[in-house]
Each structure stands twice: as structure tokens, then as C-alpha cells.
Design a protein around this motif. Sequence first.
Motif, PDB file in Angstrom:
ATOM      1  N   ALA A 771       0.830  -1.202   0.000  1.00  0.00           N
ATOM      2  CA  ALA A 771       0.000   0.000   0.000  1.00  0.00           C
ATOM      3  C   ALA A 771       0.868   1.257   0.000  1.00  0.00           C
ATOM      4  CB  ALA A 771      -0.927  -0.017   1.217  1.00  0.00           C
ATOM      5  N   ASN A 772       1.986   1.206   0.732  1.00  0.00           N
ATOM      6  CA  ASN A 772       2.884   2.355   0.781  1.00  0.00           C
ATOM      7  C   ASN A 772       3.596   2.567  -0.547  1.00  0.00           C
ATOM      8  OD1 ASN A 772       4.405   4.446   2.243  1.00  0.00           O
ATOM      9  ND2 ASN A 772       6.137   3.068   1.957  1.00  0.00           N
ATOM     10  N   GLN A 773       3.970   1.476  -1.231  1.00  0.00           N
ATOM     11  CA  GLN A 773       4.705   1.580  -2.480  1.00  0.00           C
ATOM     12  C   GLN A 773       3.810   1.972  -3.662  1.00  0.00           C
ATOM     13  OE1 GLN A 773       8.179   1.070  -3.219  1.00  0.00           O
ATOM     14  NE2 GLN A 773       8.210   1.459  -1.020  1.00  0.00           N
ATOM     15  N   HIS A 774       2.559   1.545  -3.608  1.00  0.00           N
ATOM     16  CA  HIS A 774       1.658   1.758  -4.744  1.00  0.00           C
ATOM     17  C   HIS A 774       0.490   2.636  -4.304  1.00  0.00           C
ATOM     18  CE1 HIS A 774       3.601  -2.259  -5.421  1.00  0.00           C
ATOM     19  NE2 HIS A 774       3.927  -1.635  -6.560  1.00  0.00           N
ATOM     20  N   SER A 775       0.840   3.831  -3.863  1.00  0.00           N
ATOM     21  CA  SER A 775      -0.199   4.737  -3.370  1.00  0.00           C
ATOM     22  C   SER A 775      -1.155   5.147  -4.486  1.00  0.00           C
ATOM     23  CB  SER A 775       0.451   5.984  -2.754  1.00  0.00           C
ATOM     24  OG  SER A 775       1.317   6.612  -3.690  1.00  0.00           O
ATOM     25  N   GLY A 776      -0.631   5.302  -5.716  1.00  0.00           N
ATOM     26  CA  GLY A 776      -1.504   5.656  -6.828  1.00  0.00           C
ATOM     27  C   GLY A 776      -2.525   4.572  -7.101  1.00  0.00           C
ATOM     28  N   LEU A 777      -2.029   3.308  -7.115  1.00  0.00           N
ATOM     29  CA  LEU A 777      -2.946   2.193  -7.317  1.00  0.00           C
ATOM     30  C   LEU A 777      -3.947   2.103  -6.169  1.00  0.00           C
ATOM     31  CD1 LEU A 777      -3.810  -0.356  -8.844  1.00  0.00           C
ATOM     32  CD2 LEU A 777      -2.048  -1.610  -7.588  1.00  0.00           C
ATOM     33  N   LEU A 778      -3.475   2.333  -4.947  1.00  0.00           N
ATOM     34  CA  LEU A 778      -4.368   2.292  -3.789  1.00  0.00           C
ATOM     35  C   LEU A 778      -5.447   3.360  -3.905  1.00  0.00           C
ATOM     36  CD1 LEU A 778      -4.918   1.029  -0.999  1.00  0.00           C
ATOM     37  CD2 LEU A 778      -3.446   2.791  -0.020  1.00  0.00           C
ATOM     38  N   ALA A 779      -5.055   4.559  -4.356  1.00  0.00           N
ATOM     39  CA  ALA A 779      -6.049   5.616  -4.535  1.00  0.00           C
ATOM     40  C   ALA A 779      -7.058   5.251  -5.614  1.00  0.00           C
ATOM     41  CB  ALA A 779      -5.340   6.925  -4.885  1.00  0.00           C
ATOM     42  N   ALA A 780      -6.545   4.655  -6.729  1.00  0.00           N
ATOM     43  CA  ALA A 780      -7.466   4.249  -7.800  1.00  0.00           C
ATOM     44  C   ALA A 780      -8.417   3.165  -7.314  1.00  0.00           C
ATOM     45  CB  ALA A 780      -6.657   3.766  -9.002  1.00  0.00           C
ATOM     46  N   LEU A 781      -7.871   2.200  -6.569  1.00  0.00           N
ATOM     47  CA  LEU A 781      -8.736   1.150  -6.029  1.00  0.00           C
ATOM     48  C   LEU A 781      -9.743   1.718  -5.043  1.00  0.00           C
ATOM     49  CD1 LEU A 781      -6.166  -1.749  -5.461  1.00  0.00           C
ATOM     50  CD2 LEU A 781      -7.902  -1.591  -7.243  1.00  0.00           C
ATOM     51  N   GLY A 782      -9.299   2.666  -4.226  1.00  0.00           N
ATOM     52  CA  GLY A 782     -10.225   3.300  -3.289  1.00  0.00           C
ATOM     53  C   GLY A 782     -11.336   4.046  -3.999  1.00  0.00           C
ATOM     54  N   LEU A 783     -10.951   4.760  -5.066  1.00  0.00           N
ATOM     55  CA  LEU A 783     -11.963   5.482  -5.834  1.00  0.00           C
ATOM     56  C   LEU A 783     -12.927   4.519  -6.506  1.00  0.00           C
ATOM     57  CD1 LEU A 783     -13.042   8.135  -6.994  1.00  0.00           C
ATOM     58  CD2 LEU A 783     -11.377   7.911  -8.858  1.00  0.00           C
ATOM     59  N   GLY A 784     -12.384   3.424  -7.060  1.00  0.00           N
ATOM     60  CA  GLY A 784     -13.252   2.435  -7.692  1.00  0.00           C
ATOM     61  C   GLY A 784     -14.198   1.794  -6.701  1.00  0.00           C
TER      62      GLY A 784
END
Length: 811
Positions: A771-784
Motif C-alpha cells: 500500500a505504501n509503495q503503490h499509493s496511486g494504485l491504492l487511490a485508484a482502487l479506493g476510488l473504484g
Amino acid sequence: MKRLTLAILIGSLFVAPLRGEEPATSGAALPFDLPAPTPEAAAAEATPPAPDAGQTTEPMPAAPEAVTDTAPQTMPEASSSPDAADVSATSTAGAFVPSTVSSITVAQMGQPQGVSLSGGQLQGGVTFTLPTDQVITNAQLALNLRVSPAMAARNATMQLMLNGQPLGTVPLGAAQTDVSHFQLDVPAALMVSNNNISFKIIDGDAQLCQRDLTDKYRVTILPDSRFDLEGQQLNIGADLSHLPRPFFDDMQMTPASIEFAFPAKLSTDSLSAGALVASWFGIQADYRGINFNALHDRLPEKNGILIGHPGEQIGGLSLPQADKPTLQIIDNPANPVYKLLLIVGKDETALRSAAWRVTRGGFNPQSASDVVTPGAIPASQPYDAPRWITTDRPVKLSELIRKDQSLTTTGIWHEPLRVAFRAAPDLFLWDGETIPLRINYRFPSESWIDEENSFLSMTLNNTFLHNLPVNKQGILEQLWHRLGGDARQEHYNMPLEPYMIYGDNQLQLYFNIKPKESAPCSVLLNNNIKSMIDDSSTIDLSHTRHFALLPNLSYFVGASFPFSRLADYSETVLLLPENPSETQIATLLDLAARSGNATGTSLNHNRVVLGVPAGGADLEALRHRDVLVVSGLEQTAFNRTVLNGSPFETQAQSFGVRTPTTWQKAQRWLLGDWNADGLEADRYFSSNEAWRGFVSFRSPWNEDRLVVMAIGSNDDQLSRLHGDLASARINAAIRGDAAIITNENGVRSFRVGPQFPSGQMPPHMMIVWYANQHSGLLAALGLGFAIVAGLLLTAMMKRRARKRLYLDNKK
């Protein structure tokens, strides 16, 4: 020892001048074609040195018989007296005494920044050593000085002394520029094994009471100042107890070069034994540097190491027939002054045992051969390299310094205290965590010291850390100090950021003592005062983890990682083409020596494979080990197999980056890996004709393992890698998974392929790390997730509204 040194010096005065390079051994007896000796050459043989007064000497041993094609060379009888054996090295019957030409710079003496004299420090010096198997016959000092304008205007002079004897005096204001060049002849008799050259500015009375002269009055002996030396090579005799001499002398401060020779038919076990011995020489060389030449069915011209099976021939010399692993040292047939070390074994186990025996030392004096009893060779455990700082407890700084170092200084002006240490490159801490460095220190207790402006300056890897004061800085502490109380600060906890710790580190501590304006002149040169770092000072890496993203070539060039995780290479395959060139073998030996130097452990369990195996034990080894490859661009079929499935590809005389598929692009985009340099790297590969470097990628045989490949466009380029890796600038610029080095542009590094995590991390912590390394992906997943949850919630509320409205209409 003093008698031996005196005898060598006396002997050097009686050595006859050289008149030819033809060996005095009969040309017909040599296993290869050499010119027959001439009467003039025979007359030019060196005469034995005169003995010390009161010392009896024994007759010189007879010249050894030449080696034939069918039997190993016989050894001359050793002298019964060790001193006589050593002194007899100045002249060997039947061999000309070769001359040597060398130089040693101030930088190689351990002063990479040169020697600076300034302020009240009007004198300094440097200690250096020379090989013990050479007698110096001619020496010159090329002295380069940088003199500040203020010092040049004073027309001061500098006196030079070598081993307590005056060399001369040079003016400090003679040059028109700030750099002066001088050439001084040095009496050869003054150059011995251990030497000290000192410098003293003769203008002390004028500057005695002037303060703050550090920047204004300065003389620097530049690091390229050097001694140019000519000498004669001594014959130290065929004796295993001298190892690592004559191949490497621990008194030598300059880079060494060693030649390995292998039979016409290369075997993996002989190459594996060569890598083991080369790594041991890397440990011995330490900071000096070492490189290797590999010979294929050729004898070395000077000292060399021959490795093979019983009865095999190398350049016409037959290795001895032996049922057990055997070590033997013989005279080189080309010139008995030089020696050949024979490492012989009938199979992989025997050769490994013989090579490992070389690393153990402890041979009986005057033993020319040794039969090795095979035994169990200890195996390494993860991260147990003796040169790596331990991570299971706090480590005292006193444990990290050499035996000839001290954490105590005297006087106002002194050299910085240097604490060097190596660490595993994959140390990991979470954001916000630091590495505790506890410094316990003590300034002198003198009333003339300006305690307000005196500090202990700390730097780590040339990065400034902190100035530690003499007294505590709090308001209450300062008030207490003014009232006469004790407010000395003698302890400090310095938090170090994890990114500041590299594979190779140097902590510098300098007591910057300032005298008061009212201090008497006599105290400026007072060497009776003492400043110290307490032995209880520690650095603590016990709460770090071993975790990193691979591939990362900076780990490899800095500490041979990940191969050095098990420092004996028990989980590493050394992969070469099926018919490797001499340059490729030499590059492999160089990389083995770098690993031994970085870890302090020889490659006792390395495994060499020639060509990519189709099956069997070699293929199984590739499936369970990391792989270090050395190849050339001309090995197209071999390279294509190794690079299969990697981000790189090769064609005939070309190397480039493979175009990723749509699915690979989507994967990297989803994982937040948006910074790949594949296109830029491919363009750079295609735009350079001559290059060398490294590429790294996931192993095609095991996705949890790593491959590092050293490759060059040709053998000439590949041979330059040794010089490249000796450059601190190039080492610092190598990173990512592709590093390309050219003569014109230096090194350029790229990150081409995806990285993968490797190391010790619990599963629940891996989730947090991802989660720390892929914050962009985490944000996209959160938005999705929020969008999907919102849509579902909206549909559910609409359904409930329809039900409610339907019931109301029904009523």
C-alpha cells in the motif's frame, strides 16, 4: 629481521648490472623455444651478496632442473638457514635478476585528499610500505604542492625527510601559479619495507602566534605526488609458507596483478577453484585493488597460478600425477626468480579442497609441496559476512576500527578519526524510523579552550551530520555553567536516516578545538592535550530488516548482492559461454575478487557452468540459485538463451530492450510502475558501437531468483570493466537494471523491467508495504470501491423507495 634487511641492502650494492634478458638455463632443456644464453649473459650473472659481519652463509642452491613435458619440475633443496634462504634471493645461479619499475602516489599511501599543512600544524607526514621481495636501486620523488597566495608571499620553505634522514628543502613561493612541481633524487639505500616521509614548513617563528590561519596560510602535498622506483626482483624461494607472496605482498600499497593459467580443455571444476582462490586474493588486497589475467594453455611470463587435473599440460608444463589434492610451488621455467603455484585435483571435490587449503595458510616453513586431506568446508549462513556490520546487537565503534587506529587524538590540529564499516545493502526501515548512533566523547579540560566555539564535527559518507558542543546548550545548563557548575556534554544520540547507510561507509569525527584570544602562544603547539571518543560509543542496526526491491545494480557493484547474501556463493551459479575467452574468464575472476573483498569470505561453494545446460545437475542448479553471467556480444546463441523471457534481447552484433506486450504494459500501469526507461535504454544501446556494462533481471529458471550479466560489445570493452569498477564516480552512477559504460559518456543507468520484493517481511507487513509503495494504485482502487459502493447503495435506496411508494399507493 634487522639483520635480514641489512643483508638485503648490502647485497643490492653487489648486484651486477643487467646486460640481457636471456635466462641462463640451457635453451634445449626448456619446454618451449627460448634463445640460448650468450657468454656475455652468463658473465652478467649476479654475484652473491656479502654476508653480515659475524654471519656465516651456506653455499647457494644449485639451479633447478628444467621442467620436461612429461614430469613436474623438481624442486631445489632449501637452505637450512631461513635468513640465508632469504638473502640468497638477490641472486640465483642460472637466472638473470629482473628489474622492476613502479611508482606509488600519496593517494595510494592512504591520503586520497593529499596532506595539508595550515595554521599551527606546520609539519605532517605519511607512512608507506614497499614489497619485501624487491631491492630498490634507484628512486625519485615527484613532489606537487599547492601553495596558498599568502604562504607564497612569505617565501617560506619546506623541509623533507625520509625515515629520519633529510632529503632536501624546497621553496614555497618559487612558482608563478599556485601549484609547484619538484623532482628530487632519493638515495636508494633509504628505501626500505617500512617508510615514513615527513614535511615541515620552515617559517614557524613568523606564524607562531597567529591564529585562524587555516585558510590563509596553507600548503597541500597533492595526492598525485609520487615516488618513481626502480629495483630488482628477489628470489624468495619455492616455499608455500610465504603465501600469498610472491603473487601478492601485503606490504604492497599499489594495485596487484595476478595471472591464472588453465589447460587447453577448460573444465568447470578448475574454473571454480580459480574463482575461489581469486576471491581469497581479493580479501588480501583489500583497499589496494587487484586484477587478474587468465591464460589458456599458456604459461605466465612471471609469477602465476596453474590449476588443472593430474597429468594435464599447460603451455608444455605437465601437472604432477597425484591421487590426492596437491599444492606445489615451483620455479617458472622462463626464469627461476619467478614462481608458479600448481593447484591439482582429479575432480571437483579434490580441486575445491586444494584451493580451499590455499586460503587457510599455516604451511610448514620451507615446504615446496603439500598433499591435502579432503575435509568438510564450512558453509556460510545468510548475512554472516565477517566484513559486514552485525545487525543482531549494537556495535561499538572500537570494534570497527583497524588495529593500528585509535579513537584518541592529541594536540589542536589532527587528522579526522575515521571509522569505516560495511553493511548489507538491503537494510530496511519503515518511514520515520532511524538508526541510533550514540557518541560518547570528551574534550580536553583546559582553561584556554574557547568552549563556545569548539565542536566535535561529524560526517558520514561525506555528508555533514552535526556539530557537537563542548557544553550543554539548554538555558538552565548555561546558567548553571556561568555559576560555576559542570555543564559538560559528553553524550549524544544521533539518529541516522536509513538512506545514509551504504554498502561501504565511513564515519569521520573531528575535534575542532579553538583557543581563546588570550591563550598563550605556547599552547598552540601543545601536543599534551588529549581528545577522545569513548569505547562505549555504538551504532545500532538491530531493529533493521533485510528487505529490498530487485533488480538493483547498485547493490551488486557495492557489495556483490544478492550473491553475497550467502558469502561463499553456495546459492550462486557462475555462468560462462561454452567456450569462454581469456578476457571473459579474467572478468569472472575479477568479480569473484570483488565479492571476497566486500564480504571477507572466499567463494568456497561457488559453482561454474559452461554454456546453458539442457538438463542434469547443472540445470537443476540454475533452478535453485542466483546466476552471475559473463559474456560477450559475439556469443549470440548463448545470450539469446540467457535473456529468454527477460526485458532484454540480442541479435547478431546488437543488444537492445524487448518491446513489452500490451498485457505487460497494463500490469505495470496497474501496479503503479510508470517510470520505466525501456525506450530510452533501447535507443542508447542502438546508438553506441563500443560499450560494456551490466544488465539484471528475474531468472528465467526461477522467478524468485536474480540474474546479473556482465557483457561487452567485444573483449576489449569487457576488459575495461575492471578499471570502471575501480572508479568511485562510476560506481556511484550504476543503478537500476541496466548500466551502460562508454569511453565518451561514462556510465548511464536505466530501469527497464519490473522490480520484485526480496527479503524478510511478514505477510501482514507486506500488505502495508504494498500500500505504501503503490499509493496511486491504492487511490485508484479506493476510488473504484467508492464508486461501486455508491452505485450499489443508490440502487438499494431506490428499491426501498419504490417499495415504500408501492405500499402507500396500495393503502
